[in-house]
Scaffold this active site. Structure first.
Site: not given
Ligand code: NAD
Length: 264
Positions: A146, A159
């Protein structure tokens, strides 16, 4: 399978087609958002995708969509993580969760949980996958970090700590993997249009009594020069690039997809 790296080829064009045919990819958090987009992109390039997520129904749907295999696993459970397949050629460490609270109020258990899911699970998965990658002389580790792997924001102690730890781990994996044809890199998105963020937009709009669009442009994108959210598919294309041919020299780096946030 021969790649241009192995044959010494130097084709300049971006690859098209099923150049990951025969490869196995393990993507965590692949039932939603960025992980799901990565699963779709890798499958489109021919990889068999292990869809790992705790959300059972969504994981099965995603696996069906990409012709892969669903593994319903809670990544905070070390024993369950250690029972995942250990023969992936590509690992995308993507699953993540957020908790927003000042440090003096931050629940200790929540901090530990976030480290287990976002640091320990990637370590365990990579640790178990490397012997297979080393055996084949090829592997790709893509860590979805991130902008918070490079910068801090208040109230996100767990985080930000976890993402910075993932950055360090990724670099160590890059150094150790290099002699074996294994690369390890981070991708550093700003705010991505996923269910995680759309939920935050709605709740912040309600809390501040302002339109959702203002939450995005005035609060979330305050430090971002490109005034829009990035789409999950744009992040997935970067992940796919890192798994494609001509990327054997790209390792140990962090690729910001942050619309200029870290240019400040
Ligand atoms: P999201 O919530 O849409 O998807 C995350 C997925 O991870 C979900 O399907 C959830 O069920 C799964 N998950 C969470 N905890 C879990 C666990 N303990 N065991 C198994 N599965 C688990 O999130 P996203 O926005 O697609 O984020 C994905 C990654 O990208 C994360 O690491 C997040 O930190 C990173 N990220 C997101 C953003 C953003 O703005 N959305 C920005 C930078 C980084």
């Amino acid at each position: 399978m021969e790649t241009p790296e192995q044959t010494g080829g130097t084709a300049a064009a971006m690859p098209t087609g099923r150049y990951l045919a025969g490869r196995k990819a393990l993507v965590t958090g692949a039932a939603s958002g960025i992980g799901r987009a990565c699963a779709v992109a890798l499958a489109r390039a021919g990889a068999h995708v292990h869809v790992v997520d705790r959300a059972a129904e969504a994981a099965k749907e995603a696996a069906e969509e990409v012709g892969g295999t669903a593994h319903v696993v809670d990544l905070s459970d070390p024993a369950a993580v250690d029972a995942l397949p250990d023969d992936a050629d590509i690992v995308v460490n993507n699953a993540g969760i957020q908790h927003v609270a000042p440090i003096h109020d931050f629940p200790v258990e929540r901090f530990a949980l976030i480290q287990r899911v976002m640091v320990e699970a990637p370590f365990r998965i990579v640790r178990r996958s490397l012997p297979h990658m080393y055996g084949g002389g090829w592997g790709r580790i893509v860590n979805i970090s991130s902008v918070h792997g490079l910068r801090a924001s208040p109230f996100k102690a767990a985080y930000v700590a976890a993402k910075h730890a993932l950055e360090g781990f990724s670099k160590v994996a890059a150094l150790e993997g290099a002699p074996h044809g294994v690369t390890s890199n981070c991708i550093n998105p700003g705010y991505v249009r996923t269910p995680l963020v759309e939920h935050q937009v709605a709740s912040q709009a309600a809390a501040h009594g302002i339109p959702a669009e203002d939450v995005v442009t005035k609060i979330m994108l305050d430090r971002t020069a490109v005034k829009r959210l990035i789409e999950p598919e744009e992040v997935a294309e970067a992940a796919l690039y890192l798994c494609g041919p001509h990327t054997g020299y790209v390792t140990g780096v962090s690729l910001p997809l942050d619309g200029g946030w870290t240019a400040h």
